[in-house]
Design a protein around this motif. Structure first.
Motif, PDB file in Angstrom:
ATOM      1  N   MET A  95      19.000  33.055  50.028  1.00  0.00           N
ATOM      2  CA  MET A  95      20.203  32.389  49.507  1.00  0.00           C
ATOM      3  C   MET A  95      21.441  33.166  49.933  1.00  0.00           C
ATOM      4  O   MET A  95      21.561  34.365  49.670  1.00  0.00           O
ATOM      5  CB  MET A  95      20.147  32.314  47.985  1.00  0.00           C
ATOM      6  N   VAL A  96      22.365  32.502  50.617  1.00  0.00           N
ATOM      7  CA  VAL A  96      23.600  33.144  51.046  1.00  0.00           C
ATOM      8  C   VAL A  96      24.624  33.054  49.920  1.00  0.00           C
ATOM      9  O   VAL A  96      24.931  31.962  49.442  1.00  0.00           O
ATOM     10  CB  VAL A  96      24.150  32.473  52.315  1.00  0.00           C
ATOM     11  N   PRO A  97      25.154  34.173  49.455  1.00  0.00           N
ATOM     12  CA  PRO A  97      26.148  34.131  48.382  1.00  0.00           C
ATOM     13  C   PRO A  97      27.431  33.437  48.821  1.00  0.00           C
ATOM     14  O   PRO A  97      27.746  33.380  50.014  1.00  0.00           O
ATOM     15  CB  PRO A  97      26.407  35.617  48.087  1.00  0.00           C
ATOM     16  N   ALA A  98      28.160  32.934  47.848  1.00  0.00           N
ATOM     17  CA  ALA A  98      29.525  32.488  48.125  1.00  0.00           C
ATOM     18  C   ALA A  98      30.467  33.680  48.151  1.00  0.00           C
ATOM     19  O   ALA A  98      31.474  33.678  48.867  1.00  0.00           O
ATOM     20  CB  ALA A  98      29.979  31.472  47.077  1.00  0.00           C
ATOM     21  N   SER A  99      30.135  34.710  47.360  1.00  0.00           N
ATOM     22  CA  SER A  99      30.918  35.943  47.356  1.00  0.00           C
ATOM     23  C   SER A  99      30.096  37.030  46.680  1.00  0.00           C
ATOM     24  O   SER A  99      29.121  36.745  45.980  1.00  0.00           O
ATOM     25  CB  SER A  99      32.245  35.765  46.603  1.00  0.00           C
ATOM     26  N   THR A 100      30.494  38.275  46.887  1.00  0.00           N
ATOM     27  CA  THR A 100      29.845  39.413  46.228  1.00  0.00           C
ATOM     28  C   THR A 100      30.903  40.307  45.594  1.00  0.00           C
ATOM     29  O   THR A 100      32.079  40.275  45.972  1.00  0.00           O
ATOM     30  CB  THR A 100      29.007  40.250  47.213  1.00  0.00           C
ATOM     31  N   TYR A 101      30.435  41.102  44.637  1.00  0.00           N
ATOM     32  CA  TYR A 101      31.299  42.099  43.988  1.00  0.00           C
ATOM     33  C   TYR A 101      30.524  43.408  43.975  1.00  0.00           C
ATOM     34  O   TYR A 101      29.481  43.514  43.336  1.00  0.00           O
ATOM     35  CB  TYR A 101      31.644  41.674  42.561  1.00  0.00           C
ATOM     36  N   ARG A 102      31.030  44.395  44.710  1.00  0.00           N
ATOM     37  CA  ARG A 102      30.339  45.676  44.828  1.00  0.00           C
ATOM     38  C   ARG A 102      30.563  46.512  43.581  1.00  0.00           C
ATOM     39  O   ARG A 102      31.699  46.816  43.211  1.00  0.00           O
ATOM     40  CB  ARG A 102      30.852  46.440  46.046  1.00  0.00           C
ATOM     41  N   LEU A 103      29.457  46.906  42.939  1.00  0.00           N
ATOM     42  CA  LEU A 103      29.515  47.730  41.737  1.00  0.00           C
ATOM     43  C   LEU A 103      28.757  49.023  42.005  1.00  0.00           C
ATOM     44  O   LEU A 103      27.600  49.004  42.423  1.00  0.00           O
ATOM     45  CB  LEU A 103      28.886  46.982  40.553  1.00  0.00           C
ATOM     46  N   GLN A 104      29.406  50.146  41.767  1.00  0.00           N
ATOM     47  CA  GLN A 104      28.770  51.454  41.943  1.00  0.00           C
ATOM     48  C   GLN A 104      27.979  51.785  40.675  1.00  0.00           C
ATOM     49  O   GLN A 104      28.415  52.576  39.841  1.00  0.00           O
ATOM     50  CB  GLN A 104      29.815  52.522  42.233  1.00  0.00           C
ATOM     51  N   ILE A 105      26.813  51.170  40.540  1.00  0.00           N
ATOM     52  CA  ILE A 105      25.963  51.468  39.384  1.00  0.00           C
ATOM     53  C   ILE A 105      25.476  52.910  39.498  1.00  0.00           C
ATOM     54  O   ILE A 105      24.921  53.308  40.514  1.00  0.00           O
ATOM     55  CB  ILE A 105      24.790  50.475  39.312  1.00  0.00           C
ATOM     56  N   ARG A 106      25.691  53.682  38.459  1.00  0.00           N
ATOM     57  CA  ARG A 106      25.417  55.120  38.451  1.00  0.00           C
ATOM     58  C   ARG A 106      25.249  55.543  37.001  1.00  0.00           C
ATOM     59  O   ARG A 106      25.423  54.716  36.089  1.00  0.00           O
ATOM     60  CB  ARG A 106      26.557  55.874  39.118  1.00  0.00           C
ATOM     61  N   PRO A 107      24.893  56.791  36.738  1.00  0.00           N
ATOM     62  CA  PRO A 107      24.627  57.163  35.345  1.00  0.00           C
ATOM     63  C   PRO A 107      25.756  56.860  34.372  1.00  0.00           C
ATOM     64  O   PRO A 107      25.502  56.520  33.220  1.00  0.00           O
ATOM     65  CB  PRO A 107      24.352  58.674  35.459  1.00  0.00           C
ATOM     66  N   ASP A 108      27.021  56.953  34.807  1.00  0.00           N
ATOM     67  CA  ASP A 108      28.113  56.665  33.883  1.00  0.00           C
ATOM     68  C   ASP A 108      28.533  55.193  33.893  1.00  0.00           C
ATOM     69  O   ASP A 108      29.460  54.803  33.197  1.00  0.00           O
ATOM     70  CB  ASP A 108      29.323  57.583  34.143  1.00  0.00           C
ATOM     71  N   LEU A 109      27.883  54.371  34.709  1.00  0.00           N
ATOM     72  CA  LEU A 109      28.012  52.922  34.655  1.00  0.00           C
ATOM     73  C   LEU A 109      26.622  52.392  35.011  1.00  0.00           C
ATOM     74  O   LEU A 109      26.353  51.990  36.132  1.00  0.00           O
ATOM     75  CB  LEU A 109      29.068  52.397  35.623  1.00  0.00           C
ATOM     76  N   ASP A 110      25.724  52.446  34.019  1.00  0.00           N
ATOM     77  CA  ASP A 110      24.317  52.170  34.283  1.00  0.00           C
ATOM     78  C   ASP A 110      24.023  50.678  34.235  1.00  0.00           C
ATOM     79  O   ASP A 110      24.935  49.837  34.148  1.00  0.00           O
ATOM     80  CB  ASP A 110      23.433  52.962  33.327  1.00  0.00           C
TER      81      ASP A 110
END
Length: 744
Positions: free
Chosen positions: A1-16
């Motif tokens: 499935m090709v997205p219409a758009s993406t949002y990059r999120l830096q998932i990490r211990p302080d934003l799990d």
């Protein structure tokens, strides 16, 4: 499935993963269709980015574990969204051996370990681990505790039956040797990621290793949790095309992307089963569109960019990557001068990788440009270097990507600073801006060949954020004023490296206002990356004090602080115009647009780790709610106008994708036609302002018009309605420097 758009999120211990799940409703309201996450597999303890994966067989417990991932996926599905995941096939983190089961086994059992085939190790001698400090008797700190060898806080396993006696003697019995950290670049005998000894390369070309390291990711895909995969650094792999084919076979419906940096005129190999790149090529095109090409002569450089790039590559090949060069040279013992020849060829090579046999022409050009002193050795090596199946050629192809990344992005890119808005990852600093026609040709080609590729303006690896580059682009419209300002500042706060001073003063005005410590940290990193007067492995306090004094003058000297603030303020509005223009173009051009976390508002981030700072999502939620209640914000320091633009475009792409099915340039006529970039995507027309300072000085839009056909159109940003066939640009852009037109 090709997205219409993406949002990059830096998932990490302080934003799990749990925190990410709480953001799904906001991202859905923004119009995003897919969350695009940093790596989620087991990473080194305390990892702030996730690229140092230590255990590819499980999700990172520091992020919340399997249940947290399940909850995130459930939230995404309930919101009609999907997940795109960053994966790291090229290397594993080995800085903390006890955290990496495979590496621990190799240290304990050597080549007899069941994991020995995972890593690219030269077993002609013990495994070199460059971890010891500079103290003369560092080995005196060794201790044997149980079945482990300890060096301060570092832990290493003992081979069975080797634990008795003096710690030094025990050390000599192991399959590894602890050596001074400075010896790594010249003596390391395992392949690594670029010049990072803490990241050991993985042999995913081995089907068994591929299966073992990808089983968990592919299980998530099979379960429907993951819709797309972003492959980190494929140029480091032994066989990128083979790897990608295997991945595509195992994830046949996934949206596959590669973090591939393309050189000028280079195209992604058409036989790769991928949708495209992660967007650095688009970034360069969009950012260049807002730089005035006519100003190039006003920003001279002491030497050509190609010369600076060559010197940077040659330097890292003989220092940081000396061990890799030596290992490749040992494959050709019949050529005594193989190492200098390989260095020269790598330094002359113009792109990241040759992909033999397709890139044989570029390899030949590099050979022909080489210094005559190494030509006899190169001629002797040539039959093997040009043979796609030869071990020498395979390893040399892995080397050139590292030489390019470290020598150009991380060395020359900090030394050659005539206009740093162009010194970006995947950028071409020698290409001073881009004309409207050049952009249209590039966008047309992207629509034809790579319509599902990613486009971006900021990433976790960019040297400066999109909004910093947008403000710096204004300097191309005022070269004389800028030269005078820099001359005055440099005289008041001199630095014994004028090239670095150019970089720092551009950074100051591009990112202002910025906290002192952030600017100090950036300046120190930039100075050490340039490696002309100070280096990471040999800091020079006197020079770094001078760098710090330059930064501090911007805060402590009342005259300097006032001048910096006044100058930054004088170009801020034009920078905002550029920022809105380039964001509209990136979000609407062919490809799948990505928004890097937080950049839906103004963002003045610099190179990592500055660009991975926490994002205030609560503020963004509040502003988005106000916009949805009908607020039409001004273009000001709040950045709400950018949030309006991002949310309206992303919602349109999600709800009416049929409007973005083609590409046709829309050309302006009139006195200010050169200040318009406009195109029709098949039902929606994007219009943006270029070179706003020059436009204002010339008196504005005057009689400039756009020719459109069909019924009335509405600007979805303002609600304004306009009747074709000829639209006055002054009317279209009376509220914002951008417009997005759809049929009424």
């Amino acid at each position: 499935m090709v997205p219409a758009s993406t949002y990059r999120l830096q998932i990490r211990p302080d934003l799990d993963l749990t925190a990410a799940a709480e953001l799904v409703d906001y991202l859905a309201a923004l119009g995003v269709t897919h969350l695009y996450s940093a790596p989620l597999l087991g990473a080194a303890p305390g990892s702030a980015h996730g690229y140092d994966v230590v255990d590819p067989t499980r999700i990172n417990p520091q992020l919340g574990g399997p249940r947290a991932l399940d909850r995130l996926v459930q939230r995404l599905r309930a919101a009609g969204m999907g997940l795109v995941l960053d994966i790291v096939p090229n290397h594993l983190g080995v800085a903390v051996p006890e955290a990496n089961p495979a590496w621990w086994s190799v240290l304990r059992e050597g080549r007899d370990s069941p994991y020995a085939a995972w890593f690219d190790i030269d077993w002609d001698r013990p495994l070199i681990l460059p971890v010891l400090g500079d103290e003369p008797d560092a080995l005196d700190a060794l201790r044997v505790i149980g079945d482990e060898l300890r060096y301060h806080d570092h832990r290493y396993p003992l081979a069975p039956g080797t634990g008795g006696g003096d710690p030094r003697q025990v050390h000599e019995r192991q399959h590894y040797r602890l050596v001074n950290w400075r010896r790594g670049n010249s003596e390391l005998n395992y392949r690594r990621f670029f010049a990072v000894s803490e990241l050991a390369a993985v042999r995913v070309e081995d089907p068994a290793v591929f299966d073992a390291t990808h089983a968990e990711i592919l299980r998530w895909y099979a379960a429907g949790a993951v819709d797309g995969l972003r492959v980190d650094h494929p140029d480091g792999l032994r066989d990128p095309a083979g790897y990608l084919r295997r991945l595509a076979e195992r994830a046949p419906d996934a949206w596959l992307l590669v973090e591939k940096i393309l050189g000028v005129g280079e195209r992604l190999p058409l036989d790769w089963p991928v949708a495209g790149t992660t967007g650095y090529d688009a970034l360069g095109e969009v950012s260049g569109l807002f730089v005035d090409p006519a100003a190039e002569a006003d920003f001279p450089a002491e030497q050509p960019w190609q010369r600076a790039a060559y010197l940077g590559k040659r330097e890292v090949a003989t220092t940081l990557l000396a061990a890799e060069v030596a290992r490749i040279a040992r494959l050709a013992p019949e050529v005594p001068d193989a190492a200098p020849a390989l260095v020269e060829l790598a330094a002359r090579f113009p792109v990241y990788r040759s992909y033999l046999p397709a890139g044989a022409g570029r390899l030949r050009d590099a050979r022909d440009a080489a210094d005559p002193t190494v030509r006899p050795a190169l001629d002797a090596l040539w039959p093997r270097l040009s043979d796609p199946g030869d071990e020498l050629a395979l390893r040399f192809q892995q080397l050139t990507g590292a030489v390019m990344a470290k020598g150009v992005e991380d060395t020359a890119g900090y030394r050659w600073n005539r206009f740093v808005a162009l010194n970006e990852v995947g950028g071409s600093p020698q290409r001073f801006g881009m004309t409207v026609e050049e952009f249209h040709r590039a966008a047309t080609a992207r629509q034809e060949h790579w319509p599902a590729t990613m486009t971006t303006l900021s990433t976790h690896d960019t040297k400066r954020s999109e909004d910093v580059r947008a403000r710096l682009a204004v300097l191309s419209e005022m070269p004389a004023q800028w030269r005078a300002r820099v001359a005055s500042w440099s005289a008041a706060a001199p630095l014994p490296d004028p090239d670095l001073a150019d970089l720092l003063w551009q950074t100051v005005v591009g990112a202002w206002p910025i906290e002192r410590e952030r600017l100090r940290d950036y300046a120190r990193k930039a100075a050490r990356e340039a490696a002309t007067h100070t280096r990471w492995d040999a800091p020079q306090p006197a020079f770094e004090d001078a760098v710090r004094a330059l930064v501090d003058a911007c805060f402590d000297d009342p005259v300097r602080a006032g001048e910096v603030a006044d100058f930054a303020a004088s170009i801020a509005s034009d920078g905002w115009s550029n920022a809105l223009g380039q964001k509209l173009v990136q979000l609407t051009m062919p490809g799948v647009p990505d928004t890097y976390q937080g950049t839906e508002l103004w963002d003045n981030s610099l190179v990592d780790p500055d660009n991975r700072r926490p994002v205030d999502f609560a503020a963004r939620r509040t502003l988005l709610t106000r916009l949805d209640e009908g607020w039409l914000p001004p273009v000001d320091g709040t950045g709400a106008a950018k949030l309006l633009l991002v949310s309206r475009v992303l919602r349109l792409r999600r709800d009416r994708p049929q409007l973005f099915s083609g590409y046709r340039p829309v050309r302006a006529t009139g006195a200010a036609a050169g200040h318009v970039i406009a195109f029709d995507r098949g039902g929606v027309v994007a219009v943006a302002t270029r070179l706003p300072r020059t436009l204002g000085a010339a008196g504005g839009w005057d009689d400039t018009t756009l020719a459109l056909h069909g019924p009335r159109v509405t600007d979805i940003l303002t609600g304004g309605s306009f009747a074709p066939p000829r639209l006055r640009v002054a009317d279209l852009l009376s509220t914002y420097p951008v417009a997005l037109l759809v049929e009424t």
